[in-house]
Design an enzyme around this catalytic site. Structure first.
Site, PDB file in Angstrom:
ATOM      1  N   GLU A 229       4.116  40.124  -9.040  1.00  0.00           N
ATOM      2  CA  GLU A 229       2.724  39.916  -9.432  1.00  0.00           C
ATOM      3  C   GLU A 229       2.034  41.269  -9.616  1.00  0.00           C
ATOM      4  O   GLU A 229       2.173  42.162  -8.778  1.00  0.00           O
ATOM      5  CB  GLU A 229       2.009  39.118  -8.346  1.00  0.00           C
ATOM      6  CG  GLU A 229       0.526  38.895  -8.606  1.00  0.00           C
ATOM      7  CD  GLU A 229      -0.171  38.280  -7.411  1.00  0.00           C
ATOM      8  OE1 GLU A 229      -0.434  37.071  -7.452  1.00  0.00           O
ATOM      9  OE2 GLU A 229      -0.439  39.002  -6.434  1.00  0.00           O
TER      10      GLU A 229
ATOM     11  N   LYS B 144       4.262  39.328  -4.215  1.00  0.00           N
ATOM     12  CA  LYS B 144       2.823  39.297  -4.468  1.00  0.00           C
ATOM     13  C   LYS B 144       2.129  40.451  -3.758  1.00  0.00           C
ATOM     14  O   LYS B 144       2.779  41.311  -3.162  1.00  0.00           O
ATOM     15  CB  LYS B 144       2.244  37.944  -4.050  1.00  0.00           C
ATOM     16  CG  LYS B 144       2.974  36.752  -4.716  1.00  0.00           C
ATOM     17  CD  LYS B 144       2.274  35.449  -4.506  1.00  0.00           C
ATOM     18  CE  LYS B 144       1.092  35.307  -5.422  1.00  0.00           C
ATOM     19  NZ  LYS B 144       0.475  33.970  -5.354  1.00  0.00           N
TER      20      LYS B 144
ATOM     21  N   LYS C 217       1.749  24.961  -4.614  1.00  0.00           N
ATOM     22  CA  LYS C 217       0.499  24.395  -4.095  1.00  0.00           C
ATOM     23  C   LYS C 217       0.554  22.872  -4.182  1.00  0.00           C
ATOM     24  O   LYS C 217      -0.165  22.234  -4.945  1.00  0.00           O
ATOM     25  CB  LYS C 217      -0.689  24.958  -4.868  1.00  0.00           C
ATOM     26  CG  LYS C 217      -0.829  26.471  -4.710  1.00  0.00           C
ATOM     27  CD  LYS C 217      -1.929  27.035  -5.585  1.00  0.00           C
ATOM     28  CE  LYS C 217      -2.013  28.553  -5.437  1.00  0.00           C
ATOM     29  NZ  LYS C 217      -3.038  29.154  -6.318  1.00  0.00           N
TER      30      LYS C 217
ATOM     31  N   ARG D 147       0.817  -1.220   0.000  1.00  0.00           N
ATOM     32  CA  ARG D 147       0.000   0.000   0.000  1.00  0.00           C
ATOM     33  C   ARG D 147       0.847   1.265   0.000  1.00  0.00           C
ATOM     34  O   ARG D 147       0.564   2.200  -0.752  1.00  0.00           O
ATOM     35  CB  ARG D 147      -0.947  -0.014   1.208  1.00  0.00           C
ATOM     36  CG  ARG D 147      -1.777   1.256   1.400  1.00  0.00           C
ATOM     37  CD  ARG D 147      -2.360   1.818   0.108  1.00  0.00           C
ATOM     38  NE  ARG D 147      -3.089   0.821  -0.668  1.00  0.00           N
ATOM     39  CZ  ARG D 147      -3.335   0.943  -1.966  1.00  0.00           C
ATOM     40  NH1 ARG D 147      -2.904   1.994  -2.637  1.00  0.00           N
ATOM     41  NH2 ARG D 147      -4.004  -0.011  -2.609  1.00  0.00           N
TER      42      ARG D 147
ATOM     43  N   ASP E  69      -1.812  38.416 -12.814  1.00  0.00           N
ATOM     44  CA  ASP E  69      -2.718  37.675 -11.933  1.00  0.00           C
ATOM     45  C   ASP E  69      -4.169  37.850 -12.363  1.00  0.00           C
ATOM     46  O   ASP E  69      -4.706  38.963 -12.348  1.00  0.00           O
ATOM     47  CB  ASP E  69      -2.539  38.149 -10.492  1.00  0.00           C
ATOM     48  CG  ASP E  69      -3.410  37.369  -9.523  1.00  0.00           C
ATOM     49  OD1 ASP E  69      -3.421  36.133  -9.627  1.00  0.00           O
ATOM     50  OD2 ASP E  69      -4.076  37.990  -8.685  1.00  0.00           O
TER      51      ASP E  69
END
Length: 285
Positions: free
Chosen positions: A202, A173, A141, A106, A223
């Site tokens: 960004e 950002k 992410k 597994r 963005d």
């Protein structure tokens, strides 16, 4: 494609060993009580097959699981990372102690099916821009503790890696811009902190884009620009600085901006919307 082909291969290999060790500890606990149903010295051959089409990825993680469980197990791979696989294809044969095979099953499959799912999804995006001068990038992410593993998988699928973490380039950002009092201040501070690191900024508006175009940055991230604003941005840029389209990018949205030819499209879905490939291990004798 092999881990050794990547510039971060040494770090990835170290992460691989530690991640596999933790995954085995998580599953094994005080011992595999069900495997004890099998005679201790029984030997078997097992085969892993795929139930669906995809791109194989994660061989070295799978191998490491079986090595840590029982280094005497023998693995014979019938497919390579990066190979297209079809339903009922055999991927690998394992020979050795039956208990060890079943204990490793597994955890090994978890790595193999997750990374194959990542590579398969990445391949769909890479295929969508095939023949275009556009590079699909992954993001941060990622599944916790599988950052570099998934970065490897997106590469196997035909995409490229964005920054690996918070340490290898600046990505300024909206919150960094707000905290620094503007784009210019943020870029200036970045140059002071690490002048040798790449800088990406960004922007959320055409006005911010115009400001960023006059600063010493390497990439400007657009963005959530739609097709019309992307066209305007590409014209304003006039090939001065690399442009990256970002923001909830899926195959449909990429279709909107692809004709405008930004240099990059970053896609968080590559690593966070992954469906594991359906793989199965069976004892064959």
């Amino acid at each position: 494609m092999f881990i050794a082909d990547l510039p971060y291969a040494k770090t990835l290999r170290d992460h691989l060993v530690r991640t596999v060790r933790f995954a085995i500890e998580e599953d094994l606990g005080s011992g595999d009580i069900t495997a004890q149903l099998i005679p201790e010295d029984e030997q078997s051959t097992a085969r892993v097959i795929t139930r669906e089409e995809g791109i194989l990825c994660g061989r070295e993680w799978f191998e490491e699981v079986f090595r840590q469980i029982d280094p005497t197990l023998e693995l014979n791979w019938l497919k390579q990372d990066g190979d297209k696989i079809l339903p009922n294809d055999a991927l690998v044969e394992i020979k050795g102690n039956t208990r060890a095979i079943l204990t490793a099953e597994r955890t090994g499959l978890n790595f193999l099916q997750t990374l194959s799912g990542t590579a398969t999804l990445a391949n769909r995006y890479a295929t969508a821009v095939d023949g275009k001068d556009i590079i699909i990038l992954d993001t941060r992410k990622t599944i916790p503790c599988l950052r570099l593993a998934q970065k490897y998988a997106t590469h196997v699928g035909g995409c490229q890696n964005h920054r690996l973490g918070l340490y290898d380039m600046f990505l300024i950002k909206e919150n960094h811009i707000a905290g620094c009092g503007g784009i210019e201040n943020a870029v200036k501070r970045a140059k002071e902190i690490a002048p040798d690191k790449r800088i990406e900024v960004e922007v959320e508006t055409i006005e911010q884009l115009q400001e960023a175009l006059n600063l010493p940055v390497d990439v400007i991230m657009l963005d959530n620009f739609d097709g019309q604003r992307t066209t305007e941005a590409v014209k304003l840029n006039a090939n001065k600085i690399k442009l990256e389209s970002s923001g909830n990018m899926d195959l449909d949205k990429i279709g909107e901006v692809i004709s405008d030819h930004p240099d990059f499209v970053s896609v968080g879905k590559l690593t966070k919307h992954v469906t594991a490939l359906d793989l199965s291990l069976r004892l064959v004798n």
